[in-house]
Scaffold this motif. Structure first.
Motif, PDB file in Angstrom:
ATOM      1  N   GLY A 230       0.862 -16.483  -7.986  1.00 53.20           N
ATOM      2  CA  GLY A 230       1.906 -17.488  -8.090  1.00 53.20           C
ATOM      3  C   GLY A 230       1.456 -18.812  -7.517  1.00 53.20           C
ATOM      4  N   THR A 231       2.420 -19.653  -7.179  1.00 53.99           N
ATOM      5  CA  THR A 231       2.114 -20.981  -6.639  1.00 53.99           C
ATOM      6  C   THR A 231       1.960 -20.952  -5.129  1.00 53.99           C
ATOM      7  OG1 THR A 231       3.331 -22.010  -8.451  1.00 53.99           O
ATOM      8  CG2 THR A 231       2.877 -23.375  -6.527  1.00 53.99           C
ATOM      9  N   GLY A 232       2.889 -20.247  -4.438  1.00 53.89           N
ATOM     10  CA  GLY A 232       2.871 -20.294  -2.982  1.00 53.89           C
ATOM     11  C   GLY A 232       1.997 -19.240  -2.338  1.00 53.89           C
ATOM     12  N   ASN A 233       2.290 -17.967  -2.622  1.00 51.10           N
ATOM     13  CA  ASN A 233       1.513 -16.840  -2.103  1.00 51.10           C
ATOM     14  C   ASN A 233       1.480 -16.791  -0.576  1.00 51.10           C
ATOM     15  OD1 ASN A 233       0.726 -16.184  -4.847  1.00 51.10           O
ATOM     16  ND2 ASN A 233      -0.744 -17.863  -4.704  1.00 51.10           N
ATOM     17  N   GLY A 234       2.599 -17.135   0.047  1.00 54.56           N
ATOM     18  CA  GLY A 234       2.652 -17.163   1.506  1.00 54.56           C
ATOM     19  C   GLY A 234       2.537 -15.793   2.137  1.00 54.56           C
ATOM     20  N   MET A 235       3.138 -14.757   1.515  1.00 48.69           N
ATOM     21  CA  MET A 235       3.099 -13.436   2.116  1.00 48.69           C
ATOM     22  C   MET A 235       1.678 -12.896   2.174  1.00 48.69           C
ATOM     23  SD  MET A 235       4.673 -10.966   3.630  1.00 48.69           S
ATOM     24  CE  MET A 235       6.442 -11.066   3.308  1.00 48.69           C
ATOM     25  N   VAL A 236       0.907 -13.046   1.084  1.00 53.20           N
ATOM     26  CA  VAL A 236      -0.473 -12.573   1.085  1.00 53.20           C
ATOM     27  C   VAL A 236      -1.291 -13.306   2.138  1.00 53.20           C
ATOM     28  CG1 VAL A 236      -2.609 -12.440  -0.259  1.00 53.20           C
ATOM     29  CG2 VAL A 236      -0.440 -11.818  -1.313  1.00 53.20           C
ATOM     30  N   GLN A 237      -1.112 -14.619   2.214  1.00 51.73           N
ATOM     31  CA  GLN A 237      -1.862 -15.384   3.212  1.00 51.73           C
ATOM     32  C   GLN A 237      -1.519 -14.921   4.622  1.00 51.73           C
ATOM     33  OE1 GLN A 237      -4.304 -17.258   3.343  1.00 51.73           O
ATOM     34  NE2 GLN A 237      -4.179 -18.387   5.260  1.00 51.73           N
ATOM     35  N   ALA A 238      -0.247 -14.677   4.883  1.00 48.80           N
ATOM     36  CA  ALA A 238       0.161 -14.226   6.218  1.00 48.80           C
ATOM     37  C   ALA A 238      -0.438 -12.863   6.543  1.00 48.80           C
ATOM     38  CB  ALA A 238       1.691 -14.180   6.304  1.00 48.80           C
ATOM     39  N   LEU A 239      -0.431 -11.945   5.583  1.00 45.79           N
ATOM     40  CA  LEU A 239      -0.966 -10.609   5.819  1.00 45.79           C
ATOM     41  C   LEU A 239      -2.473 -10.641   6.064  1.00 45.79           C
ATOM     42  CD1 LEU A 239       1.043  -8.701   3.068  1.00 45.79           C
ATOM     43  CD2 LEU A 239       1.259  -8.332   5.529  1.00 45.79           C
ATOM     44  N   LEU A 240      -3.202 -11.346   5.206  1.00 47.17           N
ATOM     45  CA  LEU A 240      -4.654 -11.394   5.361  1.00 47.17           C
ATOM     46  C   LEU A 240      -5.055 -12.144   6.623  1.00 47.17           C
ATOM     47  CD1 LEU A 240      -5.680 -12.039   1.637  1.00 47.17           C
ATOM     48  CD2 LEU A 240      -5.959  -9.921   2.936  1.00 47.17           C
ATOM     49  N   HIS A 241      -4.367 -13.236   6.932  1.00 45.87           N
ATOM     50  CA  HIS A 241      -4.671 -14.022   8.132  1.00 45.87           C
ATOM     51  C   HIS A 241      -4.456 -13.185   9.388  1.00 45.87           C
ATOM     52  CE1 HIS A 241      -3.772 -16.950  11.382  1.00 45.87           C
ATOM     53  NE2 HIS A 241      -4.726 -17.653  10.801  1.00 45.87           N
ATOM     54  N   SER A 242      -3.432 -12.351   9.388  1.00 39.35           N
ATOM     55  CA  SER A 242      -3.149 -11.531  10.580  1.00 39.35           C
ATOM     56  C   SER A 242      -4.269 -10.545  10.867  1.00 39.35           C
ATOM     57  CB  SER A 242      -1.829 -10.772  10.391  1.00 39.35           C
ATOM     58  OG  SER A 242      -1.958  -9.761   9.399  1.00 39.35           O
ATOM     59  N   ALA A 243      -5.055 -10.208   9.835  1.00 38.50           N
ATOM     60  CA  ALA A 243      -6.158  -9.264  10.012  1.00 38.50           C
ATOM     61  C   ALA A 243      -7.512  -9.956  10.034  1.00 38.50           C
ATOM     62  CB  ALA A 243      -6.131  -8.234   8.884  1.00 38.50           C
ATOM     63  N   GLY A 244      -7.521 -11.296  10.026  1.00 40.77           N
ATOM     64  CA  GLY A 244      -8.777 -12.035  10.033  1.00 40.77           C
ATOM     65  C   GLY A 244      -9.532 -11.950   8.724  1.00 40.77           C
ATOM     66  N   GLU A 245      -8.811 -11.647   7.627  1.00 41.42           N
ATOM     67  CA  GLU A 245      -9.431 -11.536   6.307  1.00 41.42           C
ATOM     68  C   GLU A 245      -9.272 -12.848   5.546  1.00 41.42           C
ATOM     69  OE1 GLU A 245     -11.004  -9.070   4.777  1.00 41.42           O
ATOM     70  OE2 GLU A 245     -10.597  -7.268   5.962  1.00 41.42           O
ATOM     71  N   PRO A 246     -10.294 -13.288   4.809  1.00 41.95           N
ATOM     72  CA  PRO A 246     -10.158 -14.488   3.973  1.00 41.95           C
ATOM     73  C   PRO A 246      -9.143 -14.257   2.861  1.00 41.95           C
ATOM     74  CG  PRO A 246     -12.468 -13.845   4.203  1.00 41.95           C
ATOM     75  CD  PRO A 246     -11.654 -12.721   4.747  1.00 41.95           C
ATOM     76  N   PHE A 247      -8.511 -15.340   2.434  1.00 39.48           N
ATOM     77  CA  PHE A 247      -7.547 -15.259   1.350  1.00 39.48           C
ATOM     78  C   PHE A 247      -8.287 -15.062   0.033  1.00 39.48           C
ATOM     79  CE2 PHE A 247      -5.082 -17.018  -2.113  1.00 39.48           C
ATOM     80  CZ  PHE A 247      -3.798 -16.541  -1.880  1.00 39.48           C
ATOM     81  N   SER A 248      -8.020 -13.967  -0.656  1.00 36.94           N
ATOM     82  CA  SER A 248      -8.582 -13.736  -1.990  1.00 36.94           C
ATOM     83  C   SER A 248      -7.771 -12.643  -2.660  1.00 36.94           C
ATOM     84  CB  SER A 248     -10.058 -13.329  -1.930  1.00 36.94           C
ATOM     85  OG  SER A 248     -10.210 -12.005  -1.469  1.00 36.94           O
ATOM     86  N   MET A 249      -7.788 -12.649  -3.985  1.00 39.08           N
ATOM     87  CA  MET A 249      -7.075 -11.612  -4.724  1.00 39.08           C
ATOM     88  C   MET A 249      -7.680 -10.242  -4.448  1.00 39.08           C
ATOM     89  SD  MET A 249      -6.497 -13.495  -8.382  1.00 39.08           S
ATOM     90  CE  MET A 249      -5.715 -15.111  -8.465  1.00 39.08           C
ATOM     91  N   SER A 250      -9.004 -10.173  -4.418  1.00 36.21           N
ATOM     92  CA  SER A 250      -9.652  -8.870  -4.219  1.00 36.21           C
ATOM     93  C   SER A 250      -9.351  -8.304  -2.834  1.00 36.21           C
ATOM     94  CB  SER A 250     -11.164  -8.989  -4.431  1.00 36.21           C
ATOM     95  OG  SER A 250     -11.737  -9.931  -3.547  1.00 36.21           O
ATOM     96  N   ASN A 251      -9.284  -9.140  -1.815  1.00 33.57           N
ATOM     97  CA  ASN A 251      -8.933  -8.655  -0.479  1.00 33.57           C
ATOM     98  C   ASN A 251      -7.489  -8.146  -0.445  1.00 33.57           C
ATOM     99  OD1 ASN A 251     -11.401  -9.038   0.728  1.00 33.57           O
ATOM    100  ND2 ASN A 251     -10.893 -11.029   1.590  1.00 33.57           N
ATOM    101  N   ALA A 252      -6.612  -8.815  -1.197  1.00 31.17           N
ATOM    102  CA  ALA A 252      -5.225  -8.361  -1.267  1.00 31.17           C
ATOM    103  C   ALA A 252      -5.134  -7.000  -1.949  1.00 31.17           C
ATOM    104  CB  ALA A 252      -4.377  -9.389  -2.009  1.00 31.17           C
ATOM    105  N   VAL A 253      -5.910  -6.805  -3.028  1.00 32.62           N
ATOM    106  CA  VAL A 253      -5.909  -5.515  -3.725  1.00 32.62           C
ATOM    107  C   VAL A 253      -6.486  -4.424  -2.835  1.00 32.62           C
ATOM    108  CG1 VAL A 253      -6.730  -4.249  -5.738  1.00 32.62           C
ATOM    109  CG2 VAL A 253      -6.109  -6.663  -5.978  1.00 32.62           C
ATOM    110  N   PHE A 254      -7.572  -4.725  -2.141  1.00 31.21           N
ATOM    111  CA  PHE A 254      -8.215  -3.720  -1.289  1.00 31.21           C
ATOM    112  C   PHE A 254      -7.300  -3.311  -0.134  1.00 31.21           C
ATOM    113  CE2 PHE A 254     -11.928  -2.512   1.618  1.00 31.21           C
ATOM    114  CZ  PHE A 254     -12.063  -1.275   1.023  1.00 31.21           C
ATOM    115  N   ALA A 255      -6.506  -4.243   0.364  1.00 26.82           N
ATOM    116  CA  ALA A 255      -5.550  -3.902   1.421  1.00 26.82           C
ATOM    117  C   ALA A 255      -4.559  -2.853   0.933  1.00 26.82           C
ATOM    118  CB  ALA A 255      -4.812  -5.155   1.881  1.00 26.82           C
TER     119      ALA A 255
END
Length: 512
Positions: free
Chosen positions: A227-252
């Motif tokens: 989407g345009t914002g994607n705030g939830m994914v950024q918050a989740l990945l940031h909390s774990a020290g993971e870079p923002f990316s679609m593949s990191n979101a899928v792997f989570a």
């Protein structure tokens, strides 16, 4: 001394058997070892502490596996060592971006390969990885790239992990909410949204509108940014020290970790909306909603329209009442007595609110039970430039709105921008990237147990109000720019809107 908690914990779980086997690993002879959740190998004849030992952590480095005859084929998704090119043989250490790879462990017999496959499968099951997912794809969000994201980013990783799935596209507004409301949840281990944040919120609302809401809301939800914002994914990945990316979101999602997530009941009269992210009123809501006419610009529309809105900065009259979290009692002014209010003739006292609303047919969730007689309210008076009430740290990949927000602390973070010059407002927008804008003397930042917005008219106008936006959904609109094809809003602009938090009500897939 004996551990006083030992009895409460029960007997220790049996340790998985350690397997050791001679094998060929990617064509080279080696000794392979499966110990706990670690798959390791050492070249045949190598000295034990020579540094030639390599390893993979099943939990953090492996997508999935399959057994083909004598071969155990392991699909990897691990970070490469910065000192050498990424390679499956270099997995298990170092930093950098995750890369897909394959490790082929050829055993001496098919029976050995089958035994190892079963052992790894048991370990994956113990990790709680999902086996069956419903994937909801929004083909219209963002730059209308949902289908492409699913095909190129989601599907390859899901298939490599051996996860069974059903994919369904949304065709109209609130379709995801309808799907979640009627879904046979016993068929799935989770619901995944390939979308912006709005579809995730629709799913949560659909689950809470079911008659079995108390069990439905515990079905974990996940999100892949499309989407345009994607705030939830950024918050989740940031909390774990993971870079923002679609593949990191899928792997989570594949790894199966879950965390509790607060759910906020947004109430006006008998109308309720369930939020898991944020509510905005003022500058940010104006930017988010009014910039829709520039959606063809993609995410750049936000930056473009932000400048337009700052040049013609709006300020809104009104009042914000809140129950401060412990340690934040110094903010605002005390309110002698705050009781239930009425909107459209309907009482909205939270003392009436129980965990559900039942009749002869359905029993659905209606928000947390709160005895308002025990709450000590405080207030801030306008005019305001912006009110931002958030459950998570980020509004989008590059905007940190609530740096102290936590997913399930039972509180909302309020960031209130008071009346300020245009130059200050522009500076605050620029400082939202790292959250440092909350240090400004024009910003009040505090945590609340409950909050009530009493929105007023735009300063200088006797007829025009603003926009109240929750998780991308326009809840109420007091301006004159609503178009004929815009759906009817859930709430009216003017009467109070109250937010109360149910701590950790939902579950969401998380990197850790």
């Amino acid at each position: 001394m004996a551990d006083p908690q030992a009895g409460a914990r029960g007997p220790p779980e049996p340790q998985a058997e350690t397997l050791v086997e001679p094998a060929r690993v990617n064509g080279s002879t080696a000794e392979a070892t499966l110990s706990g959740t670690e798959l390791a190998w050492r070249p045949t004849g190598a000295i034990r502490d020579s540094g030639e030992r390599r390893k993979l952590e099943l939990e953090s480095d492996v997508l999935g596996f399959q057994v083909e005859g004598r071969a155990l084929k392991v699909a990897t998704f691990a970070r490469g060592d910065d000192a050498r090119p990424p390679s499956p043989l270099g997995c298990g250490g170092g930093g950098g971006e995750r890369k897909r790879g394959e490790l082929v462990v050829e055993m001496e017999s098919e029976e050995a390969a089958q035994r190892w496959g079963e052992a790894i499968g048991d370990r994956f099951a113990a990790l709680g990885r999902p086996k069956r997912l419903l994937i909801i794809v929004n083909p219209y969000g963002g730059n209308k790239g949902g289908r492409k994201v699913f095909q190129t980013e989601v599907l390859p990783l899901i298939e490599a992990a051996g996860i069974h799935y059903i994919m369904q596209e949304t065709t109209h507004r609130l379709h995801a909410q309808e799907i979640a409301h009627s879904l046979d949840l016993q068929k799935y281990d989770g619901i995944i949204c390939v979308s912006g944040d709005g579809i995730l919120v629709e799913v949560v609302n659909g689950l809470l509108q079911r008659d079995d809401w108390s069990t439905a809301i515990k079905v974990p939800v996940g999100i892949v940014p499309a989407g345009t914002g994607n705030g939830m994914v950024q918050a989740l990945l940031h909390s774990a020290g993971e870079p923002f990316s679609m593949s990191n979101a899928v792997f989570a999602i594949i790894r199966g970790h879950k965390r509790a997530l607060d759910v906020t009941s947004v109430v006006q009269g008998k109308t309720r909306f369930f939020s898991v992210m944020m509510l905005t009123w003022g500058l940010v809501a104006d930017i988010d909603i009014e910039s829709e006419k520039f959606r063809w610009m993609g995410s750049a529309r936000i930056d473009f329209y932000s400048l337009l809105r700052v040049v013609n900065l709006r300020r809104y009259n009104g009042r914000i009442l809140f129950v401060p979290a412990p340690g934040y009692e110094r903010f605002g002014d005390p309110v002698e007595q705050t009781t239930s209010y009425k909107s459209d003739g309907a009482s909205n006292t939270m003392e009436e609110g129980t965990s559900n609303v039942c009749n002869d047919v359905t029993c659905t969730y209606s928000g947390p039970s709160v005895d308002e007689a025990d709450l000590k309210w405080r207030s801030l008076n306008g005019p305001f430039v912006n009110a931002w009430i958030s459950n998570i740290a980020f509004a989008s990949e590059g905007v940190m709105i609530a740096p102290q927000a936590q997913f399930a602390d039972g509180y909302l973070d309020a960031a209130i921008i008071k009346d300020c010059p245009r130059s200050v407002a522009l500076g605050l927008l620029l400082r939202m990237k790292d959250g440092s804008y909350i240090e400004s003397p024009y910003v009040e930042y505090f945590k609340v147990k409950a909050l009530r917005i009493e929105p007023g008219l735009r300063v200088g106008s006797s007829t025009i109000g603003g926009i109240i936006d929750s998780d991308g959904e326009v809840l109420a609109r007091g301006d004159v720019t609503q178009t004929a094809d815009e759906p009817e809003h859930l709430m009216a602009y003017g009467p109070p809107i109250q937010l109360t938090v149910d701590q950790g009500l939902a579950d969401i897939f998380s990197p850790r």
